[in-house]
Write an enzyme that holds these catalytic residues in place. Structure first.
Site, mmCIF file in Angstrom:
data_model
loop_
_atom_site.group_PDB
_atom_site.id
_atom_site.type_symbol
_atom_site.label_atom_id
_atom_site.label_comp_id
_atom_site.label_asym_id
_atom_site.label_seq_id
_atom_site.Cartn_x
_atom_site.Cartn_y
_atom_site.Cartn_z
ATOM 1 N N PHE A 266 -2.592 8.624 3.921
ATOM 2 C CA PHE A 266 -1.198 8.986 4.191
ATOM 3 C C PHE A 266 -1.104 10.359 4.847
ATOM 4 O O PHE A 266 -0.197 10.611 5.650
ATOM 5 C CB PHE A 266 -0.385 8.968 2.891
ATOM 6 C CG PHE A 266 1.092 9.100 3.095
ATOM 7 C CD1 PHE A 266 1.861 7.989 3.420
ATOM 8 C CD2 PHE A 266 1.725 10.333 2.976
ATOM 9 C CE1 PHE A 266 3.229 8.112 3.623
ATOM 10 C CE2 PHE A 266 3.081 10.467 3.167
ATOM 11 C CZ PHE A 266 3.843 9.355 3.497
ATOM 12 N N VAL B 248 -7.928 2.121 3.683
ATOM 13 C CA VAL B 248 -6.927 1.689 2.708
ATOM 14 C C VAL B 248 -7.305 0.284 2.252
ATOM 15 O O VAL B 248 -7.453 -0.627 3.081
ATOM 16 C CB VAL B 248 -5.507 1.695 3.319
ATOM 17 C CG1 VAL B 248 -4.476 1.549 2.203
ATOM 18 C CG2 VAL B 248 -5.246 2.959 4.116
ATOM 19 N N ILE B 249 -7.500 0.148 0.950
ATOM 20 C CA ILE B 249 -7.924 -1.145 0.401
ATOM 21 C C ILE B 249 -6.771 -1.740 -0.401
ATOM 22 O O ILE B 249 -6.161 -1.051 -1.234
ATOM 23 C CB ILE B 249 -9.188 -0.980 -0.466
ATOM 24 C CG1 ILE B 249 -10.339 -0.439 0.403
ATOM 25 C CG2 ILE B 249 -9.581 -2.316 -1.098
ATOM 26 C CD1 ILE B 249 -11.618 -0.163 -0.358
ATOM 27 N N HIS C 102 1.621 -0.420 -2.392
ATOM 28 C CA HIS C 102 1.176 0.861 -1.852
ATOM 29 C C HIS C 102 0.465 0.683 -0.510
ATOM 30 O O HIS C 102 0.672 1.446 0.435
ATOM 31 C CB HIS C 102 0.233 1.522 -2.857
ATOM 32 C CG HIS C 102 0.413 3.002 -2.955
ATOM 33 N ND1 HIS C 102 1.254 3.589 -3.852
ATOM 34 C CD2 HIS C 102 -0.118 4.011 -2.229
ATOM 35 C CE1 HIS C 102 1.230 4.901 -3.703
ATOM 36 N NE2 HIS C 102 0.404 5.176 -2.728
ATOM 37 N N ARG D 115 -17.461 -2.887 7.857
ATOM 38 C CA ARG D 115 -16.933 -2.204 9.050
ATOM 39 C C ARG D 115 -17.219 -0.703 9.061
ATOM 40 O O ARG D 115 -16.714 0.020 9.910
ATOM 41 C CB ARG D 115 -15.410 -2.457 9.120
ATOM 42 C CG ARG D 115 -15.083 -3.907 9.450
ATOM 43 C CD ARG D 115 -13.697 -4.321 9.008
ATOM 44 N NE ARG D 115 -13.420 -5.711 9.384
ATOM 45 C CZ ARG D 115 -13.856 -6.783 8.700
ATOM 46 N NH1 ARG D 115 -14.595 -6.617 7.601
ATOM 47 N NH2 ARG D 115 -13.594 -8.002 9.119
HETATM 48 C C1 DLZ Z 1 -2.419 6.515 -3.650
HETATM 49 C C2 DLZ Z 1 -3.412 5.837 -2.764
HETATM 50 C C3 DLZ Z 1 -3.820 4.514 -3.016
HETATM 51 C C4 DLZ Z 1 -3.287 3.713 -4.147
HETATM 52 N N1 DLZ Z 1 -4.731 3.915 -2.252
HETATM 53 C C5 DLZ Z 1 -5.263 4.584 -1.204
HETATM 54 C C6 DLZ Z 1 -6.224 3.961 -0.373
HETATM 55 O O1 DLZ Z 1 -6.668 2.820 -0.561
HETATM 56 N N2 DLZ Z 1 -6.694 4.675 0.696
HETATM 57 C C7 DLZ Z 1 -6.263 5.957 0.977
HETATM 58 O O2 DLZ Z 1 -6.732 6.548 1.972
HETATM 59 N N3 DLZ Z 1 -5.373 6.562 0.183
HETATM 60 C C8 DLZ Z 1 -4.865 5.920 -0.887
HETATM 61 N N4 DLZ Z 1 -3.951 6.530 -1.695
HETATM 62 C C9 DLZ Z 1 -3.603 7.959 -1.438
HETATM 63 C C10 DLZ Z 1 -2.526 8.154 -0.336
HETATM 64 O O3 DLZ Z 1 -3.073 7.995 0.954
HETATM 65 C C11 DLZ Z 1 -1.938 9.582 -0.436
HETATM 66 O O4 DLZ Z 1 -2.980 10.521 -0.438
HETATM 67 C C12 DLZ Z 1 -1.076 9.766 -1.672
HETATM 68 O O5 DLZ Z 1 -0.073 8.781 -1.756
HETATM 69 C C13 DLZ Z 1 -0.401 11.170 -1.657
HETATM 70 O O6 DLZ Z 1 0.467 11.303 -0.519
#
Ligand code: DLZ
Length: 163
Positions: free
Chosen positions: A66, A91-92, A98, A137
Site C-alpha cells: 500500500f 499481495v497474497i 484487504h 513468479r
Molecule cells: C495489511 C496487509 C495485508 C493483510 N496483506 C498484505 C500483503 O499481502 N502484501 C503487502 O504488501 N502488504 C500487506 N498488508 C500491508 C499493507 O500493504 C499496508 O502496509 C498496511 O495496510 C498499512 O498501510
C-alpha cells in the site's frame, strides 16, 4: 495476460536498450519479504546487467505494498534526477477484502504518480492467490517479475529520452 502464454522473463537481451546514463529508484515492500527480496534481487541484477551504474540506483524499503505509491511519490518529489521508479511488492489473497483494496489502490496509485511526474513508475507487484504462485513468479518456474519490471523501466526511460 497468462504467464503461461507469455513469460516476459524470457526477453531477448538484444532488444533491450542500455540503461547507462539513467537513474532508477527501486521501492520495495517489506510484507512477504522473502518474495519481495527475490523480486528486488532480480530487478537489481537486471539493471546492472543492462549497464546501469550501481551509484545510479536508489533502493528504498516501505512497510507494505500500500505504501509503494507514497514511496514513489516522495522519492520523485525529492530526487529530480531519478528517471524511473520500480515498485516491487507481493499481495497474497487472504480471507478478507484487504487484497482487493490494496491491489486496486497500488495499481491506481502507481498510475497516478507516473502521470503526475511524466516518468515511468513500474507496477512490479505480484497479486496472487497463494504463496506458491508468488514463489513461481519470484525466481521460480514463471520467471522473476522483478527482472521484468527492470526491463520495462529501462525500455520506458529510453522511450522517454528518445521520443
Ligand atoms: C495489511 C496487509 C495485508 C493483510 N496483506 C498484505 C500483503 O499481502 N502484501 C503487502 O504488501 N502488504 C500487506 N498488508 C500491508 C499493507 O500493504 C499496508 O502496509 C498496511 O495496510 C498499512 O498501510
Amino acid at each position: 495476460m497468462s504467464t503461461q502464454l507469455k513469460n516476459l522473463s524470457d526477453f531477448s537481451h538484444t532488444t533491450v536498450p542500455s540503461g547507462a546514463n539513467y537513474t532508477f529508484g527501486i521501492i520495495v515492500a517489506e510484507w512477504n519479504a522473502a518474495i519481495t527480496g527475490a523480486l528486488y534481487n532480480g530487478a537489481l541484477k537486471t539493471l546492472l546487467d543492462h549497464g546501469v551504474d550501481e551509484a545510479n540506483i536508489v533502493s528504498i524499503p516501505v512497510p507494505g505494498s500500500f505504501e509503494l505509491t507514497s514511496g514513489a511519490d516522495i522519492l520523485l518529489s525529492k530526487r529530480k534526477d531519478i528517471d524511473a521508479v520500480i515498485c516491487l511488492g507481493c499481495v497474497i489473497q487472504g480471507d478478507t477484502k484487504h487484497f482487493d483494496f490494496i491491489c486496486d489502490a497500488v495499481a491506481q496509485g502507481v498510475t497516478n504518480v507516473s502521470i503526475k511526474y511524466s516518468k515511468p513508475v513500474i507496477f512490479g507487484v505480484l497479486t496472487t492467490n497463494n504463496l506458491e504462485q508468488a514463489q513461481d513468479r519470484a525466481g521460480g518456474k514463471h520467471g522473476n517479475k522483478g527482472d521484468e519490471a527492470a526491463i520495462t523501466a529501462i525500455k520506458m526511460v529510453d522511450f522517454s529520452a528518445n521520443i
